[in-house]
Motif scaffolding. Structure first.
Motif, PDB file in Angstrom:
ATOM      1  N   ILE A 238       8.957  10.282   2.845  1.00 22.77           N
ATOM      2  CA  ILE A 238       9.148  10.225   4.566  1.00 22.77           C
ATOM      3  C   ILE A 238       7.772  10.366   5.058  1.00 22.77           C
ATOM      4  CG2 ILE A 238       9.996  11.154   6.271  1.00 22.77           C
ATOM      5  CD1 ILE A 238      12.509  11.867   4.706  1.00 22.77           C
ATOM      6  N   GLU A 239       6.987  11.212   4.552  1.00 19.72           N
ATOM      7  CA  GLU A 239       5.499  11.337   5.225  1.00 19.72           C
ATOM      8  C   GLU A 239       4.697  10.057   5.027  1.00 19.72           C
ATOM      9  OE1 GLU A 239       1.780  13.629   3.415  1.00 19.72           O
ATOM     10  OE2 GLU A 239       3.530  15.067   4.124  1.00 19.72           O
ATOM     11  N   VAL A 240       4.849   9.624   3.681  1.00 15.19           N
ATOM     12  CA  VAL A 240       4.138   8.243   3.369  1.00 15.19           C
ATOM     13  C   VAL A 240       5.007   7.064   4.150  1.00 15.19           C
ATOM     14  CG1 VAL A 240       3.348   6.694   1.649  1.00 15.19           C
ATOM     15  CG2 VAL A 240       3.427   9.298   1.093  1.00 15.19           C
ATOM     16  N   MET A 241       6.075   7.217   4.457  1.00 18.50           N
ATOM     17  CA  MET A 241       6.785   5.871   4.935  1.00 18.50           C
ATOM     18  C   MET A 241       6.041   5.967   6.456  1.00 18.50           C
ATOM     19  SD  MET A 241      10.591   5.990   4.482  1.00 18.50           S
ATOM     20  CE  MET A 241      11.296   5.724   2.701  1.00 18.50           C
ATOM     21  N   SER A 242       5.943   6.959   6.925  1.00 23.37           N
ATOM     22  CA  SER A 242       5.511   7.087   8.355  1.00 23.37           C
ATOM     23  C   SER A 242       4.200   6.163   8.636  1.00 23.37           C
ATOM     24  CB  SER A 242       5.455   8.368   8.870  1.00 23.37           C
ATOM     25  OG  SER A 242       4.642   9.213   8.368  1.00 23.37           O
TER      26      SER A 242
ATOM     27  N   GLY B  99      -1.856  13.063  -7.770  1.00 24.27           N
ATOM     28  CA  GLY B  99      -2.545  14.379  -7.233  1.00 24.27           C
ATOM     29  C   GLY B  99      -1.824  15.370  -7.758  1.00 24.27           C
ATOM     30  N   GLY B 100      -0.962  15.573  -8.472  1.00 25.62           N
ATOM     31  CA  GLY B 100      -0.055  16.761  -8.861  1.00 25.62           C
ATOM     32  C   GLY B 100       1.157  17.084  -8.014  1.00 25.62           C
ATOM     33  N   ARG B 101       1.389  16.340  -6.820  1.00 26.68           N
ATOM     34  CA  ARG B 101       2.433  16.739  -6.093  1.00 26.68           C
ATOM     35  C   ARG B 101       3.696  15.840  -6.386  1.00 26.68           C
ATOM     36  NH1 ARG B 101       1.083  14.885  -0.222  1.00 26.68           N
ATOM     37  NH2 ARG B 101       3.009  15.584   0.020  1.00 26.68           N
ATOM     38  N   PRO B 102       4.915  16.844  -6.374  1.00 24.44           N
ATOM     39  CA  PRO B 102       6.161  15.945  -6.749  1.00 24.44           C
ATOM     40  C   PRO B 102       6.331  15.015  -5.640  1.00 24.44           C
ATOM     41  CG  PRO B 102       6.447  18.307  -5.891  1.00 24.44           C
ATOM     42  CD  PRO B 102       5.045  18.198  -5.983  1.00 24.44           C
ATOM     43  N   LEU B 103       7.132  14.099  -6.051  1.00 18.30           N
ATOM     44  CA  LEU B 103       7.714  13.058  -5.162  1.00 18.30           C
ATOM     45  C   LEU B 103       8.958  13.219  -4.576  1.00 18.30           C
ATOM     46  CD1 LEU B 103       6.583  10.555  -4.044  1.00 18.30           C
ATOM     47  CD2 LEU B 103       7.643   9.129  -6.072  1.00 18.30           C
TER      48      LEU B 103
ATOM     49  N   GLN C  12       0.671  -1.157  -0.015  1.00 13.12           N
ATOM     50  CA  GLN C  12       0.010   0.028   0.096  1.00 13.12           C
ATOM     51  C   GLN C  12       0.891   1.195  -0.034  1.00 13.12           C
ATOM     52  OE1 GLN C  12      -3.399  -0.152  -0.448  1.00 13.12           O
ATOM     53  NE2 GLN C  12      -3.035   2.150  -0.674  1.00 13.12           N
ATOM     54  N   TYR C  13       2.053   1.259   0.606  1.00 10.30           N
ATOM     55  CA  TYR C  13       2.924   2.223   0.564  1.00 10.30           C
ATOM     56  C   TYR C  13       3.127   2.619  -0.817  1.00 10.30           C
ATOM     57  CZ  TYR C  13       7.620   4.270   0.104  1.00 10.30           C
ATOM     58  OH  TYR C  13       8.739   5.025   0.161  1.00 10.30           O
ATOM     59  N   PHE C  14       3.368   1.927  -1.675  1.00  5.96           N
ATOM     60  CA  PHE C  14       3.680   2.302  -3.224  1.00  5.96           C
ATOM     61  C   PHE C  14       2.509   2.621  -4.026  1.00  5.96           C
ATOM     62  CE2 PHE C  14       6.872  -1.172  -2.168  1.00  5.96           C
ATOM     63  CZ  PHE C  14       8.170  -0.582  -2.254  1.00  5.96           C
ATOM     64  N   ARG C  15       1.386   2.271  -3.526  1.00  5.10           N
ATOM     65  CA  ARG C  15       0.079   2.739  -4.015  1.00  5.10           C
ATOM     66  C   ARG C  15      -0.043   4.321  -3.578  1.00  5.10           C
ATOM     67  NH1 ARG C  15      -3.299  -2.721  -2.391  1.00  5.10           N
ATOM     68  NH2 ARG C  15      -3.007  -3.793  -4.278  1.00  5.10           N
ATOM     69  N   ASP C  16       0.217   4.386  -2.209  1.00  2.26           N
ATOM     70  CA  ASP C  16       0.132   5.903  -1.892  1.00  2.26           C
ATOM     71  C   ASP C  16       1.108   6.699  -2.544  1.00  2.26           C
ATOM     72  OD1 ASP C  16      -1.980   4.872  -0.139  1.00  2.26           O
ATOM     73  OD2 ASP C  16      -0.515   5.111   1.744  1.00  2.26           O
TER      74      ASP C  16
ATOM     75  N   ASN D 210      -0.327   7.809  -5.676  1.00  4.09           N
ATOM     76  CA  ASN D 210      -1.502   8.687  -5.484  1.00  4.09           C
ATOM     77  C   ASN D 210      -0.742  10.145  -5.168  1.00  4.09           C
ATOM     78  OD1 ASN D 210      -3.325   6.597  -6.080  1.00  4.09           O
ATOM     79  ND2 ASN D 210      -3.714   6.546  -3.701  1.00  4.09           N
ATOM     80  N   VAL D 211       0.299  10.245  -4.510  1.00  3.26           N
ATOM     81  CA  VAL D 211       1.175  11.393  -4.554  1.00  3.26           C
ATOM     82  C   VAL D 211       1.250  12.182  -5.595  1.00  3.26           C
ATOM     83  CG1 VAL D 211       3.233  12.679  -3.710  1.00  3.26           C
ATOM     84  CG2 VAL D 211       1.929  10.977  -2.135  1.00  3.26           C
ATOM     85  N   ILE D 212       1.758  11.364  -6.758  1.00  3.45           N
ATOM     86  CA  ILE D 212       2.298  11.649  -8.214  1.00  3.45           C
ATOM     87  C   ILE D 212       1.005  12.242  -8.776  1.00  3.45           C
ATOM     88  CG2 ILE D 212       3.213  11.097 -10.252  1.00  3.45           C
ATOM     89  CD1 ILE D 212       5.078   9.327  -8.555  1.00  3.45           C
TER      90      ILE D 212
END
Length: 164
Positions: A149-153, A139-143, A128-132, A135-137
């Motif tokens: 780190i935010e997703v890792m947490s 959603g238009g946000r740069p990775l 699910q981390y990789f899916r998230d 989703n960041v990308i």
């Protein structure tokens, strides 16, 4: 060929899952293309498996530690540089790298050729981390490293900041 069913096998046993060569969920993260072969839905969430193709010169994630997951990497083709703490290992075709919980690690493809690796996650939490991240990308946000780190947490994982 992909059997999404988890019931209906002989004598009430779970059905066998078969994922063909052109099947599985695809997750693209920059220069890495991942194909999820088992997301945990057929293993009672004990195991996740993914095939990753790392394009030439693909940097890896920041060095990090998993609190709960064992992570395995089998190199199908090419060479992947693993950094474990302050040690570096060039894993070539046929090499298996197992990383237990708590061990800082990262990987990258530093070569001019693509590298393919099969990864295992026990339990499946990290799929699910990789899916998230995808989703960041989407959603238009740069990775950025901070976004990663935010997703890792969310997945019992933290950056190995004592090594930077």
């Amino acid at each position: 060929m992909n059997d999404e069913s988890t019931t209906g096998g002989p004598q009430g046993h779970p059905a066998v899952s078969v994922v063909g060569p052109d099947e599985g969920e695809t997750i693209v993260l920059g220069t890495t293309r991942m194909r999820v072969l088992e997301d945990g839905s057929h293993t009672g969430h004990r195991l996740g498996i993914a095939e990753s193709v790392l394009a030439p010169h693909t940097p890896g994630p920041p060095q990090h530690r998993h609190a709960q997951q064992d992570e395995g990497f089998y190199i199908v083709s090419g060479t992947v540089r693993f950094t474990v703490g302050d040690k570096e290992y060039d894993a070539t075709t046929g090499t298996l790298v197992m990383v237990p919980p708590g061990v800082p690690h990262t990987f990258a493809n530093l070569t001019d050729q693509p590298a393919v690796m099969l990864s295992t996650f026990t339990p499946d939490l990290y799929v699910q981390y990789f899916r998230d991240l995808q989703n960041v990308i989407a959603g238009g946000r740069p990775l950025t490293p901070q976004a990663g780190i935010e997703v890792m947490s969310r997945y019992a994982t933290e950056p190995a900041t004592d090594l930077t």
